[in-house]
Design a protein around this motif. Structure first.
Motif, PDB file in Angstrom:
ATOM      1  N   THR A  17     132.988  78.075  63.961  1.00 24.09           N
ATOM      2  CA  THR A  17     132.956  79.054  65.022  1.00 24.09           C
ATOM      3  C   THR A  17     132.003  80.016  65.234  1.00 24.09           C
ATOM      4  OG1 THR A  17     135.388  79.083  65.456  1.00 24.09           O
ATOM      5  CG2 THR A  17     134.257  81.093  66.276  1.00 24.09           C
ATOM      6  N   PHE A  18     131.449  80.646  64.168  1.00 24.61           N
ATOM      7  CA  PHE A  18     130.319  81.549  64.157  1.00 24.61           C
ATOM      8  C   PHE A  18     128.889  80.952  64.203  1.00 24.61           C
ATOM      9  CE2 PHE A  18     133.435  84.629  63.085  1.00 24.61           C
ATOM     10  CZ  PHE A  18     133.174  85.673  63.817  1.00 24.61           C
ATOM     11  N   VAL A  19     128.885  79.673  63.778  1.00 27.89           N
ATOM     12  CA  VAL A  19     127.911  78.766  63.674  1.00 27.89           C
ATOM     13  C   VAL A  19     127.464  78.484  65.362  1.00 27.89           C
ATOM     14  CG1 VAL A  19     126.499  76.553  63.466  1.00 27.89           C
ATOM     15  CG2 VAL A  19     127.681  77.740  61.688  1.00 27.89           C
ATOM     16  N   VAL A  20     128.561  77.992  66.045  1.00 28.47           N
ATOM     17  CA  VAL A  20     128.494  77.724  67.306  1.00 28.47           C
ATOM     18  C   VAL A  20     128.209  79.204  68.217  1.00 28.47           C
ATOM     19  CG1 VAL A  20     129.690  77.160  69.444  1.00 28.47           C
ATOM     20  CG2 VAL A  20     129.729  75.680  67.209  1.00 28.47           C
ATOM     21  N   ALA A  21     128.846  80.321  68.056  1.00 27.94           N
ATOM     22  CA  ALA A  21     128.623  81.464  68.539  1.00 27.94           C
ATOM     23  C   ALA A  21     127.178  81.955  68.262  1.00 27.94           C
ATOM     24  CB  ALA A  21     129.593  82.360  68.057  1.00 27.94           C
ATOM     25  N   GLY A  22     126.782  81.890  66.967  1.00 19.88           N
ATOM     26  CA  GLY A  22     125.366  82.281  66.863  1.00 19.88           C
ATOM     27  C   GLY A  22     124.366  81.432  67.763  1.00 19.88           C
ATOM     28  N   PHE A  23     124.581  80.087  67.735  1.00 21.10           N
ATOM     29  CA  PHE A  23     123.657  79.036  68.350  1.00 21.10           C
ATOM     30  C   PHE A  23     123.564  79.573  69.891  1.00 21.10           C
ATOM     31  CE2 PHE A  23     123.044  75.426  71.003  1.00 21.10           C
ATOM     32  CZ  PHE A  23     121.901  74.753  70.337  1.00 21.10           C
ATOM     33  N   VAL A  24     124.726  79.939  70.557  1.00 16.20           N
ATOM     34  CA  VAL A  24     124.646  80.437  71.799  1.00 16.20           C
ATOM     35  C   VAL A  24     123.779  81.577  72.151  1.00 16.20           C
ATOM     36  CG1 VAL A  24     126.126  81.301  73.712  1.00 16.20           C
ATOM     37  CG2 VAL A  24     126.755  79.299  72.428  1.00 16.20           C
ATOM     38  N   LYS A  25     124.148  82.537  71.102  1.00 17.65           N
ATOM     39  CA  LYS A  25     123.316  83.848  71.337  1.00 17.65           C
ATOM     40  C   LYS A  25     121.766  83.526  70.913  1.00 17.65           C
ATOM     41  CE  LYS A  25     123.052  88.380  69.325  1.00 17.65           C
ATOM     42  NZ  LYS A  25     123.256  89.117  70.739  1.00 17.65           N
ATOM     43  N   GLY A  26     121.405  82.810  69.997  1.00 22.66           N
ATOM     44  CA  GLY A  26     120.015  82.266  69.862  1.00 22.66           C
ATOM     45  C   GLY A  26     119.360  81.631  71.167  1.00 22.66           C
ATOM     46  N   VAL A  27     120.033  81.106  71.873  1.00 20.50           N
ATOM     47  CA  VAL A  27     119.548  80.389  73.017  1.00 20.50           C
ATOM     48  C   VAL A  27     119.607  81.108  74.074  1.00 20.50           C
ATOM     49  CG1 VAL A  27     120.087  78.577  74.760  1.00 20.50           C
ATOM     50  CG2 VAL A  27     120.411  77.998  72.364  1.00 20.50           C
ATOM     51  N   LEU A 212     124.177  84.040  61.560  1.00 22.41           N
ATOM     52  CA  LEU A 212     122.557  84.147  61.556  1.00 22.41           C
ATOM     53  C   LEU A 212     122.086  82.691  61.460  1.00 22.41           C
ATOM     54  CD1 LEU A 212     122.179  86.901  58.669  1.00 22.41           C
ATOM     55  CD2 LEU A 212     121.647  86.930  61.319  1.00 22.41           C
ATOM     56  N   PHE A 213     122.523  81.906  60.755  1.00 20.76           N
ATOM     57  CA  PHE A 213     122.324  80.394  60.998  1.00 20.76           C
ATOM     58  C   PHE A 213     122.094  79.747  62.237  1.00 20.76           C
ATOM     59  CE2 PHE A 213     123.145  75.716  60.705  1.00 20.76           C
ATOM     60  CZ  PHE A 213     122.005  75.128  60.294  1.00 20.76           C
ATOM     61  N   GLY A 214     123.363  80.136  62.937  1.00 24.99           N
ATOM     62  CA  GLY A 214     123.494  79.606  64.422  1.00 24.99           C
ATOM     63  C   GLY A 214     122.438  80.252  65.166  1.00 24.99           C
ATOM     64  N   MET A 215     122.275  81.414  64.956  1.00 26.07           N
ATOM     65  CA  MET A 215     121.360  82.038  65.803  1.00 26.07           C
ATOM     66  C   MET A 215     120.008  81.779  65.656  1.00 26.07           C
ATOM     67  SD  MET A 215     120.945  86.309  66.184  1.00 26.07           S
ATOM     68  CE  MET A 215     119.730  87.126  67.521  1.00 26.07           C
ATOM     69  N   TRP A 216     119.470  81.535  64.350  1.00 27.14           N
ATOM     70  CA  TRP A 216     118.267  80.788  64.111  1.00 27.14           C
ATOM     71  C   TRP A 216     118.109  79.594  64.573  1.00 27.14           C
ATOM     72  CZ3 TRP A 216     117.152  76.584  61.049  1.00 27.14           C
ATOM     73  CH2 TRP A 216     116.116  76.194  60.634  1.00 27.14           C
ATOM     74  N   LEU A 217     118.958  78.780  64.542  1.00 35.76           N
ATOM     75  CA  LEU A 217     118.962  77.406  65.017  1.00 35.76           C
ATOM     76  C   LEU A 217     118.802  77.555  66.648  1.00 35.76           C
ATOM     77  CD1 LEU A 217     119.466  74.495  64.207  1.00 35.76           C
ATOM     78  CD2 LEU A 217     121.639  74.540  64.677  1.00 35.76           C
ATOM     79  N   GLY A 218     119.619  78.464  67.301  1.00 39.28           N
ATOM     80  CA  GLY A 218     119.185  78.408  68.666  1.00 39.28           C
ATOM     81  C   GLY A 218     118.092  78.934  69.140  1.00 39.28           C
ATOM     82  N   GLN A 219     117.422  79.751  68.296  1.00 38.29           N
ATOM     83  CA  GLN A 219     116.086  80.290  68.728  1.00 38.29           C
ATOM     84  C   GLN A 219     115.063  79.316  68.563  1.00 38.29           C
ATOM     85  OE1 GLN A 219     116.122  83.844  66.301  1.00 38.29           O
ATOM     86  NE2 GLN A 219     116.342  85.134  67.664  1.00 38.29           N
ATOM     87  N   ARG A 220     115.186  78.262  67.559  1.00 33.89           N
ATOM     88  CA  ARG A 220     114.559  77.362  67.481  1.00 33.89           C
ATOM     89  C   ARG A 220     114.490  76.203  68.622  1.00 33.89           C
ATOM     90  NH1 ARG A 220     111.107  76.615  62.548  1.00 33.89           N
ATOM     91  NH2 ARG A 220     111.745  74.258  62.613  1.00 33.89           N
ATOM     92  N   VAL A 221     115.293  76.112  68.968  1.00 37.75           N
ATOM     93  CA  VAL A 221     115.800  74.741  70.020  1.00 37.75           C
ATOM     94  C   VAL A 221     115.595  75.540  71.402  1.00 37.75           C
ATOM     95  CG1 VAL A 221     117.179  73.507  68.624  1.00 37.75           C
ATOM     96  CG2 VAL A 221     118.207  75.084  70.151  1.00 37.75           C
ATOM     97  N   ARG A 222     115.517  76.775  71.639  1.00 41.94           N
ATOM     98  CA  ARG A 222     115.562  77.572  72.883  1.00 41.94           C
ATOM     99  C   ARG A 222     114.736  76.696  73.831  1.00 41.94           C
ATOM    100  NH1 ARG A 222     116.002  83.599  72.752  1.00 41.94           N
ATOM    101  NH2 ARG A 222     114.117  83.488  71.601  1.00 41.94           N
ATOM    102  N   GLY A 223     113.506  76.579  73.525  1.00 41.44           N
ATOM    103  CA  GLY A 223     112.406  76.018  74.372  1.00 41.44           C
ATOM    104  C   GLY A 223     112.546  74.451  74.532  1.00 41.44           C
ATOM    105  N   ARG A 224     113.539  73.914  73.890  1.00 40.28           N
ATOM    106  CA  ARG A 224     113.537  72.198  73.973  1.00 40.28           C
ATOM    107  C   ARG A 224     114.985  71.813  74.803  1.00 40.28           C
ATOM    108  NH1 ARG A 224     112.399  70.838  67.508  1.00 40.28           N
ATOM    109  NH2 ARG A 224     110.632  72.243  67.143  1.00 40.28           N
ATOM    110  N   ILE A 225     115.585  72.735  75.115  1.00 40.67           N
ATOM    111  CA  ILE A 225     116.638  72.453  76.097  1.00 40.67           C
ATOM    112  C   ILE A 225     116.662  73.059  77.249  1.00 40.67           C
ATOM    113  CG2 ILE A 225     118.144  71.900  74.154  1.00 40.67           C
ATOM    114  CD1 ILE A 225     119.426  74.507  74.528  1.00 40.67           C
TER     115      ILE A 225
END
Length: 251
Positions: A17-27, A212-225
């Motif tokens: 849940t928090f990986v997904v939530a962090g990913f959304v925040k990162g994007v 934090l992992f999800g947020m980092w991942l989201g920031q990494r892919v933000r420009g690719r989606i």
């Protein structure tokens, strides 16, 4: 053995849940508490979910807040809104802490549904500078009441901040400021209602690394989606969660 299995399953669900939530925040720059509360609210009481998201929310929002140059300017401009958030959250925390019962779940579902509909319909409004002086604390207080009642602090703070015509970087930072203050106020409110204590931070601490992992991942892919496509499906998922939570009170 069943107890261990149950604990492992719960830990796995929380981590994902928090990986997904962090990913959304990162994007998108927001959405961690909203996603976490929406998913965890289907598995546990809203007060338990809110206590669990305190540390991940605080750390990721402070990260977002300090990542830009305009902290002092934003604090000077938005402090009446921040005071309103604190007052409203602490005052309404008794609802999520147990006084609301199943209606706290309904309120959570309603908040998610309203936010999702607003996002899907792309509701936008501008805030005239002459109204900001009185509107800012009022929006803060309403946001605080919603936060204290549901654990979700995006309504109506996010649409209001989007209506201030801030630069993109300043808007992201303003959202970080609002969410940070909301998280602190929610912790104070839950503690005041004896629904949270420092000793309860174990599970919340466990959720920090996945967030934090999800947020980092989201920031990494933000420009690719595609941002618009991602946001659309994000709001569709929130809408489904919101409707499901509201329906639980009537089945």
């Amino acid at each position: 053995m069943p107890m261990i299995s149950s604990f492992a399953m719960r830990a796995g669900v929380v981590a994902v849940t928090f990986v997904v939530a962090g990913f959304v925040k990162g994007v998108t720059g927001m959405g961690l508490p909203t996603v976490a509360m929406g998913v965890l609210g289907t598995l546990m009481l809203p007060a338990q979910a809110a206590a669990m998201l305190l540390l991940p929310s605080f750390i990721t929002n402070v990260w977002q807040l300090v990542a830009g140059p305009s902290v002092r300017m934003l604090v000077r401009r938005l402090w009446p809104m921040m005071l309103g958030i604190v007052a409203g959250t602490v005052g309404a925390a008794s609802f999520i802490a147990g006084g609301g019962g199943e209606w706290a779940v309904v309120g959570l579902g309603a908040a998610l549904t309203l936010y999702a509909v607003a996002g899907l319909l792309a509701w936008r409004f501008s805030v005239p500078a002459r109204h900001e002086r009185w509107l800012s604390p009022a929006i803060g207080a309403v946001t605080g009441v919603v936060t204290g009642g549901t654990g979700v602090f995006v309504v109506p703070a996010v649409p209001y901040l989007q209506g201030l015509a801030l630069k993109k970087e300043d808007l992201v930072q303003a959202l970080g400021l609002s969410f940070t203050v909301s998280t602190i106020a929610l912790a104070i409110g839950l503690a005041r209602e004896h629904a949270f204590a420092p000793g309860d931070l174990g599970e919340s601490f466990f959720a920090v690394v996945p967030a934090l992992f999800g947020m980092w991942l989201g920031q990494r892919v933000r420009g690719r989606i595609g941002a618009q496509t991602f946001r659309r499906w994000f709001f569709i998922c929130l809408l489904g969660l919101g409707i499901q939570l509201m329906a639980r009170a009537f089945v």
